[in-house]
Design a protein around this motif. Structure first.
Motif, PDB file in Angstrom:
ATOM      1  N   GLY A  66       0.832  -1.200   0.000  1.00 48.75           N
ATOM      2  CA  GLY A  66       0.000   0.000   0.000  1.00 48.75           C
ATOM      3  C   GLY A  66       0.861   1.242   0.000  1.00 48.75           C
ATOM      4  N   ILE A  67       0.709   2.048  -1.039  1.00 52.06           N
ATOM      5  CA  ILE A  67       1.554   3.216  -1.224  1.00 52.06           C
ATOM      6  C   ILE A  67       1.345   4.226  -0.094  1.00 52.06           C
ATOM      7  N   ARG A  71       3.920   6.865   1.713  1.00 53.21           N
ATOM      8  CA  ARG A  71       3.652   8.310   1.710  1.00 53.21           C
ATOM      9  C   ARG A  71       3.757   8.860   3.128  1.00 53.21           C
ATOM     10  N   LEU A  93       5.023   2.531 -10.273  1.00 52.94           N
ATOM     11  CA  LEU A  93       4.946   3.730 -11.100  1.00 52.94           C
ATOM     12  C   LEU A  93       4.464   4.919 -10.282  1.00 52.94           C
ATOM     13  N   LEU A  94       3.441   4.690  -9.451  1.00 59.15           N
ATOM     14  CA  LEU A  94       2.906   5.770  -8.620  1.00 59.15           C
ATOM     15  C   LEU A  94       3.987   6.351  -7.727  1.00 59.15           C
ATOM     16  N   CYS A  96       7.143   6.201  -8.026  1.00 60.88           N
ATOM     17  CA  CYS A  96       8.203   6.849  -8.799  1.00 60.88           C
ATOM     18  C   CYS A  96       7.751   8.247  -9.225  1.00 60.88           C
ATOM     19  N   GLU A  97       6.510   8.343  -9.722  1.00 66.62           N
ATOM     20  CA  GLU A  97       5.997   9.635 -10.155  1.00 66.62           C
ATOM     21  C   GLU A  97       5.933  10.617  -8.992  1.00 66.62           C
ATOM     22  N   GLU A  98       5.594  10.104  -7.819  1.00 68.61           N
ATOM     23  CA  GLU A  98       5.465  10.991  -6.664  1.00 68.61           C
ATOM     24  C   GLU A  98       6.800  11.263  -5.989  1.00 68.61           C
ATOM     25  N   GLY A  99       7.867  10.654  -6.499  1.00 73.31           N
ATOM     26  CA  GLY A  99       9.180  10.901  -5.912  1.00 73.31           C
ATOM     27  C   GLY A  99       9.389  10.216  -4.584  1.00 73.31           C
ATOM     28  N   LEU A 334      -2.608   0.570 -14.556  1.00 73.57           N
ATOM     29  CA  LEU A 334      -2.774   1.668 -13.611  1.00 73.57           C
ATOM     30  C   LEU A 334      -3.918   2.567 -14.059  1.00 73.57           C
TER      31      LEU A 334
ATOM     32  N   ARG B  99       6.316  16.893  -8.214  1.00 71.31           N
ATOM     33  CA  ARG B  99       5.982  15.472  -8.323  1.00 71.31           C
ATOM     34  C   ARG B  99       4.612  15.167  -7.731  1.00 71.31           C
ATOM     35  N   PHE B 380      -7.618   2.315  -3.575  1.00 67.37           N
ATOM     36  CA  PHE B 380      -7.447   3.514  -2.737  1.00 67.37           C
ATOM     37  C   PHE B 380      -8.304   4.679  -3.209  1.00 67.37           C
TER      38      PHE B 380
END
Lengths: 350, 415
Positions: A66-67, A71, A93-94, A96-99, A334, B99, B380
């Motif tokens: 769970g991302i 976070r 991917l998520l 990575c995109e969010e850094g 995604l 980002r 989510f």
């Protein structure tokens, strides 16, 4: 165990004993994985030998994925506490995109070409490969299905068949059964006509379909004779055969492979230790030990040479299995998983 | 009686009475306070918080503040004018740098097929562009990058997502959406939730009815049967409650499957030549749910039945009522409070079933909870989860009000 593997193990141990610099002795790296039998296997083949060779201590943690958990960990800034984390394909991917993850310096890991297709990501290194595909009981069905066309052939194989209640394998399988070549499946599914075609193909076996949701269900469905064939994760079939003495067969042709990935959390002060860990477990001879313990594939192209030949046919990353399976397109799923899940549910509930 | 009491009051100073009552009230409140606080923080607040997700819609505004503000205050013209496109371009660049473009991409993707790649690819393309294409504005530049930016549908979705609250998730949960030409039904293949909601209530009603039919005689036996046998029966009723829900559901899978005990018995008795399909359909689901729900019907009913005085039925009989009439007109009405409480309990519990339908039901037997779990744990999308929860709670509340009207004040009691 082959003589070559023994030699490599001995030389690795010697090199480790000589090179373990005292300066690294207090170092540690926090590695986060899925726990259970899987992490036990990882500890055996990865963590302990890595500690012995480098002197870097592995602090283990487990998580449920769970991302959101990552976070939250990075929200405060500063040291995230976790260094190397195993994540599911959906999150790579998520994150990575969010850094949330450090971009991987592939030069330190032998380049992106050192791994099988799909394992090299901008922010992740493939950890394991597992496949979802058709399985049947050899005892009940001596002449079993060999691919998706057979899954949809209710004349030759009468009886119920089970699919996971998830659009990826259901729709990709339907298209493969309808004659779409493996390498074009996602491209076809991405078109509105391809989507219709997949659902039309599912419609042809509607009355014989049941759906499973928990990974433990399909082996049970096969064992009880409730279904004549089912989609299932290859590891579940391997476990049923090895631990319960079943005679199930997994059809590699047209099975859909997914990766879990190792990521390095952004902002960790222990990035060197994290790379030392990734470099160690990226060695083909080290990776090759994992499938002995648990039926997952590994990502280094040369690892298959070191896997026990007896074991190799059950491993998703065996060259013969890779050649006939497909991988999921992360970007496509995604973007479309939610919409296609709703559509599949709506279709199945009619 | 009243005269001495009045004279006592006259002697005692009234101030003290109030003081004592007040202290008593304070003590009572003090005793209840921990429970009230617990309920508030552990029960009411989280529920309100989750339901809030169904109407809150500030994801886009949090990462794209400029274009969201323009769209909230802007005119009706969509696609909008250059100023809004310039705000969008600035937000796209800003979110790419910080980002956060993925957040905007995710939100737009809910409403717009392909919305995710539209945002991520445009944001990537704009990353180091300070100026629009020569000879045009941001409007032309963005539409040249992806024609979707020139379509009304894209902008309707953007405006709806501009926050801070929107009906987007609630509409989606009712199979509706805001299209380019206003409110419309979702395309036929995406319509799902009204059917699921209807199915949830239908299954709950069936289970409640079956539980009443099966549970009433059991409760009667518990209350009026020979004490030795009744206490054994009581243990049998309570035993399943001490077993995990998952185990009970798993047991039904074993019993009901094609080669299971039930089908084995049916075939051995010659009642059927082929296994009857009992699993992965509504039949299996109803059987399992009724079994799990039965104690919740039996126990309140039993409690009510033990308070009914047997002399009343005897009196009716002695006055000439037949057994059926005595039961129907004298006994049954007295059980109604317990019956109503048990039925309501079973019905409301049935609305929330999740594991049992997932394991025993077929694809057409999944209830609302399944989809709430799907959105909270798999994708989510808490907005959809909250909206479905609101729909379920609202429908239940409406039903409860009708029920209360029908059953009268006696039916309202839950215990």
């Amino acid at each position: 165990m082959t003589a070559r593997r023994t030699m490599r193990a001995v030389s690795a141990a010697l090199a480790g004993a000589l090179l373990a610099a005292p300066a690294l002795a207090q170092d540690s790296v926090t590695v986060v994985s899925w726990g259970g039998a899987y992490q036990d296997a990882q500890r055996e083949v990865f963590f302990r030998p890595f500690e012995e060779e480098t002197g870097i201590r592995v602090n283990e943690e487990t998580w449920e994925g769970g991302i959101g958990a990552i976070r939250a960990r990075l929200a405060s800034g500063g040291d995230p506490g976790w260094d190397v984390v195993q994540v599911e394909a959906a999150d790579i991917l998520l994150g990575c995109e969010e850094g949330l993850f450090e971009p991987i310096d592939w030069d330190r890991l032998g380049g992106e070409d050192s791994v099988i297709p799909g394992a090299a990501q901008e922010c992740g290194v493939g950890a394991i490969l597992f496949n979802e595909g058709i399985a049947y009981d050899r005892d009940a069905l001596p002449e079993g299905p060999t691919g998706w066309a057979d899954f949809f052939d209710t004349e030759r194989f009468p009886g119920k068949r089970a699919l996971r209640m998830h659009p990826a394998v259901a729709l990709m399988g339907a298209l493969m059964a309808d004659g779409v070549p493996k390498e074009e499946v996602t491209a076809v599914l991405a078109t509105p006509e391809g989507e219709e075609r997949a659902f039309a193909k599912l419609e042809t076996i509607r009355d014989d379909l049941i759906f499973w949701r928990a990974g433990a269900q399909p082996p049970q469905l096969l064992a009880s004779g409730e279904v004549v064939m089912t989609t299932v994760y290859n590891g579940r079939i391997d476990a049923a055969n090895r631990e319960e003495g079943r005679n199930f067969a997994f059809v590699w042709d047209g099975s859909v492979g997914s990766f879990d990935y190792w990521v390095i959390l952004a902002g960790t002060p222990r990035i060197e230790q994290a790379y030392a860990f990734l470099e160690y477990i990226h060695r083909p001879e080290v990776q090759a030990r994992l499938p002995d313990a648990i039926a997952y594939g590994v990502v280094h192209r040369e690892a298959a040479d070191d896997i026990d030949p007896e074991r190799l046919p059950d491993v998703p990353s065996a060259p013969e299995n890779l050649a006939v399976s497909v991988t999921q397109d992360l970007e496509f799923w995604l973007e479309n998983a939610e919409r296609l899940t709703e559509r599949l549910q709506s279709w199945a509930g009619q | 009686m009243s005269a001495p009491a009045a004279s006592l009051d006259a002697v005692r100073p009234p101030v003290r009475t109030i003081g004592r009552d007040g202290r008593r009230r304070l003590l009572a409140a003090g005793l209840v306070a921990p429970l009230a606080a617990f309920l508030l923080f552990a029960f009411a607040a989280p529920i309100i918080w989750i339901l809030g997700y169904g109407v809150a819609d500030n994801e886009l505004a949090s990462v794209w503040p400029r274009v969201s503000a323009e769209l909230r205050d802007g005119g009706d013209e969509l696609p909008p004018d250059e100023a809004v496109f310039a705000a969008l371009a600035a937000d796209l660049r800003g979110s790419q740098a910080s980002r956060t473009a993925a957040t905007a991409a995710r939100r737009l993707n809910y409403a717009l097929p392909g919305g995710r790649s539209l945002v991520t690819q445009t944001a990537r393309a704009l990353a180091d562009r300070q100026e629009p294409d020569p000879g045009g504005g941001w409007r032309e530049t963005l539409i040249a990058l992806d024609p979707a930016w020139g379509e009304r549908e894209t902008w309707v979705a953007l405006r709806q997502a501009s926050g801070p609250v929107s009906a987007f998730f609630l509409l989606s949960a009712a199979d509706l959406r805001l299209g380019a030409d206003g409110l419309e039904r979702a395309p036929p293949e995406q319509r799902i939730y009204l059917a699921v909601l209807w199915r949830t209530f239908a299954v709950a009603a069936t289970v409640t009815a079956a539980a009443i039919v099966l549970g009433f005689p059991v409760a009667y036996f518990l209350a009026n049967g020979p004490p030795a046998l009744a206490s054994v029966a009581m243990v049998l009723v309570l035993l399943p409650l001490w077993t995990s829900l998952l185990v009970r559901t798993g047991a039904w899978v074993v019993l009901l499957q094609d080669q299971g005990l039930v089908n084995g018995a049916l075939m051995a008795l010659g009642l059927t030549s082929e296994p009857v399909r009992l699993l992965f359909n509504r039949t299996g689901l109803t059987i399992a749910m009724v079994h799990i729900s039965l104690p919740y019907l039996i126990l309140p009913l039993y409690a009510t039945m033990t308070t009914i005085r047997p002399e009343l039925v005897k009196a009716a009989r002695s006055l000439g009522a037949s057994p059926a009439v005595a039961f129907w007109r004298v006994y049954l009405p007295q059980t109604l409070p317990g019956l109503a409480a048990g039925a309501l309990l079973v019905f409301i519990l049935s609305l929330g079933y999740y594991i049992t339908p997932a394991l025993v039901g077929g694809a057409g037997d999944q209830l609302v909870s399944y989809f709430i779990a799907f959105y909270t744990t798999e994708t989510f999308n808490w907005g959809m989860a909250g909206a479905l929860a609101i729909l379920l709670v609202a429908a239940t509340a409406i039903l409860y009000v009708f029920y209360a009207r029908l059953a009268g004040p006696r039916g309202l009691s839950l215990g």
